[in-house]
Write a protein that holds these residues in place. Structure first.
Motif, mmCIF file in Angstrom:
data_model
loop_
_atom_site.group_PDB
_atom_site.id
_atom_site.type_symbol
_atom_site.label_atom_id
_atom_site.label_comp_id
_atom_site.label_asym_id
_atom_site.label_seq_id
_atom_site.Cartn_x
_atom_site.Cartn_y
_atom_site.Cartn_z
ATOM 1 N N GLU A 28 -8.836 -8.507 -4.269
ATOM 2 C CA GLU A 28 -7.699 -7.379 -4.098
ATOM 3 C C GLU A 28 -8.284 -6.386 -5.134
ATOM 4 O O GLU A 28 -8.932 -6.441 -5.605
ATOM 5 C CB GLU A 28 -6.808 -7.974 -4.451
ATOM 6 C CG GLU A 28 -5.845 -8.411 -3.108
ATOM 7 C CD GLU A 28 -4.548 -8.699 -3.108
ATOM 8 O OE1 GLU A 28 -3.742 -7.965 -2.839
ATOM 9 O OE2 GLU A 28 -4.403 -9.304 -4.400
ATOM 10 N N ILE A 32 -2.304 -12.090 -8.319
ATOM 11 C CA ILE A 32 -3.604 -11.207 -7.560
ATOM 12 C C ILE A 32 -4.150 -12.074 -7.125
ATOM 13 O O ILE A 32 -5.141 -12.675 -7.764
ATOM 14 C CB ILE A 32 -3.860 -10.277 -8.669
ATOM 15 C CG1 ILE A 32 -3.140 -9.304 -8.870
ATOM 16 C CG2 ILE A 32 -4.640 -9.275 -7.934
ATOM 17 C CD1 ILE A 32 -2.759 -8.294 -9.909
ATOM 18 N N ASP A 72 6.768 -4.499 -4.674
ATOM 19 C CA ASP A 72 5.556 -5.058 -4.109
ATOM 20 C C ASP A 72 4.994 -5.538 -2.884
ATOM 21 O O ASP A 72 5.554 -5.619 -1.997
ATOM 22 C CB ASP A 72 5.312 -6.479 -4.906
ATOM 23 C CG ASP A 72 4.104 -6.950 -4.748
ATOM 24 O OD1 ASP A 72 2.787 -6.388 -3.741
ATOM 25 O OD2 ASP A 72 3.209 -8.026 -5.266
ATOM 26 N N TYR A 73 4.320 -4.051 -2.425
ATOM 27 C CA TYR A 73 3.872 -3.997 -1.601
ATOM 28 C C TYR A 73 2.729 -3.629 -0.579
ATOM 29 O O TYR A 73 2.200 -3.291 -1.677
ATOM 30 C CB TYR A 73 4.477 -2.791 -0.570
ATOM 31 C CG TYR A 73 4.690 -1.421 -1.481
ATOM 32 C CD1 TYR A 73 4.307 -0.594 -0.289
ATOM 33 C CD2 TYR A 73 5.604 -0.898 -2.039
ATOM 34 C CE1 TYR A 73 3.799 0.907 -1.164
ATOM 35 C CE2 TYR A 73 5.299 0.175 -2.839
ATOM 36 C CZ TYR A 73 4.850 0.963 -2.717
ATOM 37 O OH TYR A 73 4.478 2.297 -3.137
ATOM 38 N N LYS A 74 2.142 -2.694 0.219
ATOM 39 C CA LYS A 74 1.009 -2.494 0.844
ATOM 40 C C LYS A 74 1.269 -0.862 0.453
ATOM 41 O O LYS A 74 2.439 -0.414 1.379
ATOM 42 C CB LYS A 74 0.120 -2.392 1.936
ATOM 43 C CG LYS A 74 -0.251 -4.197 1.956
ATOM 44 C CD LYS A 74 -1.612 -4.238 1.754
ATOM 45 C CE LYS A 74 -2.508 -5.385 1.151
ATOM 46 N NZ LYS A 74 -3.654 -5.332 0.620
ATOM 47 N N THR A 99 -3.791 3.010 0.998
ATOM 48 C CA THR A 99 -3.535 1.440 1.752
ATOM 49 C C THR A 99 -4.299 -0.038 0.972
ATOM 50 O O THR A 99 -3.458 -1.054 1.658
ATOM 51 C CB THR A 99 -4.175 1.682 3.036
ATOM 52 O OG1 THR A 99 -5.571 0.660 2.753
ATOM 53 C CG2 THR A 99 -4.192 2.561 4.282
ATOM 54 N N LYS A 100 -3.872 0.377 -0.307
ATOM 55 C CA LYS A 100 -4.153 -0.630 -1.392
ATOM 56 C C LYS A 100 -2.791 -1.509 -1.147
ATOM 57 O O LYS A 100 -1.601 -0.316 -1.399
ATOM 58 C CB LYS A 100 -4.118 -0.598 -2.354
ATOM 59 C CG LYS A 100 -6.320 0.215 -2.100
ATOM 60 C CD LYS A 100 -6.843 0.222 -3.548
ATOM 61 C CE LYS A 100 -8.263 0.922 -3.341
ATOM 62 N NZ LYS A 100 -8.398 1.972 -1.636
ATOM 63 N N ARG A 101 -2.606 -3.028 -2.166
ATOM 64 C CA ARG A 101 -1.883 -3.337 -2.746
ATOM 65 C C ARG A 101 -0.879 -2.283 -3.786
ATOM 66 O O ARG A 101 -1.840 -1.819 -4.618
ATOM 67 C CB ARG A 101 -2.193 -4.307 -3.215
ATOM 68 C CG ARG A 101 -0.093 -5.202 -3.583
ATOM 69 C CD ARG A 101 -0.681 -6.718 -4.028
ATOM 70 N NE ARG A 101 0.292 -7.424 -4.371
ATOM 71 C CZ ARG A 101 0.215 -8.277 -4.730
ATOM 72 N NH1 ARG A 101 -1.229 -9.442 -4.620
ATOM 73 N NH2 ARG A 101 1.100 -9.190 -5.739
ATOM 74 N N ILE A 119 2.324 -1.855 -6.308
ATOM 75 C CA ILE A 119 3.310 -3.001 -7.814
ATOM 76 C C ILE A 119 3.640 -2.442 -8.518
ATOM 77 O O ILE A 119 3.316 -1.383 -9.501
ATOM 78 C CB ILE A 119 2.714 -4.130 -8.450
ATOM 79 C CG1 ILE A 119 2.118 -5.150 -7.796
ATOM 80 C CG2 ILE A 119 3.708 -4.988 -8.716
ATOM 81 C CD1 ILE A 119 1.451 -6.106 -7.930
ATOM 82 N N VAL A 147 -5.707 -3.691 -6.551
ATOM 83 C CA VAL A 147 -4.324 -3.111 -7.212
ATOM 84 C C VAL A 147 -3.949 -2.783 -7.637
ATOM 85 O O VAL A 147 -4.341 -2.214 -8.774
ATOM 86 C CB VAL A 147 -3.411 -4.703 -7.647
ATOM 87 C CG1 VAL A 147 -2.244 -4.756 -8.146
ATOM 88 C CG2 VAL A 147 -4.021 -5.947 -6.591
#
Length: 226
Positions: free
Chosen positions: A29, A25, A218-220, A204-206, A208, A31
């Motif tokens: 960020e 991380i 693990d994606y946007k 639109t955040k990451r 998990i 997350v």
């Protein structure tokens, strides 16, 4: 900022909560950690804050190796991390100001600095006018804002939030999410576990996704459609 290197966590009862997790991380960020109950989300948070010890592997937080961190040095790690929980964990006999100030008093910040730091933290969460109120006089959303201010007052590099909107209605939850987003825009790294599907679908955040102790995706954001 936060690195998990082949991390496994097995509890004394034999439950394997996390299995060879590799995760990085980055500074700044935001997350979202998602998954079913028992998937390992809360364990991941507790390892970051050293509430639990890892079984194998290595975790590095702000340059500190968790596996070799001595108990008497844990406070140094936690000074750089703000923690927010689903339960607000406010002290009922203290005012809003006193609840936030307490986080500074415990680390020996001078009184004159505490006054300014608490005022700034309350301003960031929009509660300046409620400084002299007690928790029972606040709504659920306001109580969570106090908890966020308490996490912010020591100016942490990271905030770890465990289901911070879990006890709130959807409108209030959105307001709290906006507070976190504003804090993140100022440079604070945020790691948040959530069950809120609206946040997951719209974000639109990451994201998990943890399943059965492993990272499944693990994606946007804006990938899930159901």
């Amino acid at each position: 900022m936060i690195q998990f290197q082949n991390v496994t966590k097995v509890y004394p009862n034999g439950v394997q909560a996390l299995k060879k997790i590799n995760l990085h991380i980055f500074k700044g960020e935001f997350v979202l950690i998602i998954g079913e109950s028992g998937a390992g989300k809360s364990t991941l948070n507790k390892l970051i804050t050293r509430e639990e010890k890892l079984t194998s592997g290595e975790i590095i937080v702000n340059g500190i190796k968790i596996s070799t961190l001595k108990a008497k040095k844990i406070f140094l790690l936690r000074r750089s991390i703000g923690m927010v929980f689903q339960e607000f964990r406010l002290l009922s006999k203290m005012t809003v100001y006193e609840n936030v100030a307490f986080a500074q008093e415990t680390i020996g910040v001078p009184v004159n600095l505490i006054r300014d730091n608490v005022a700034q933290a309350l301003e960031k969460v929009g509660l300046t006018a409620k400084a002299n109120n007690f928790p029972k006089e606040l709504s659920g959303g306001e109580q969570q804002r106090v908890a966020i201010a308490r996490a912010l007052v020591n100016q942490p590099k990271i905030i770890v939030a465990d289901e911070p909107t879990g006890n709130l209605d959807i409108v209030t939850a959105r307001e709290i999410m906006r507070v976190f987003e504003e804090i993140n825009l100022q440079g604070t790294t945020i790691v948040m576990t959530t069950h809120n599907t609206e946040f997951i679908k719209r974000s639109t955040k990451r994201v998990i996704l943890i399943d059965n102790g492993s990272i499944l995706r693990d994606y946007k954001g804006k990938v899930l459609t159901s």
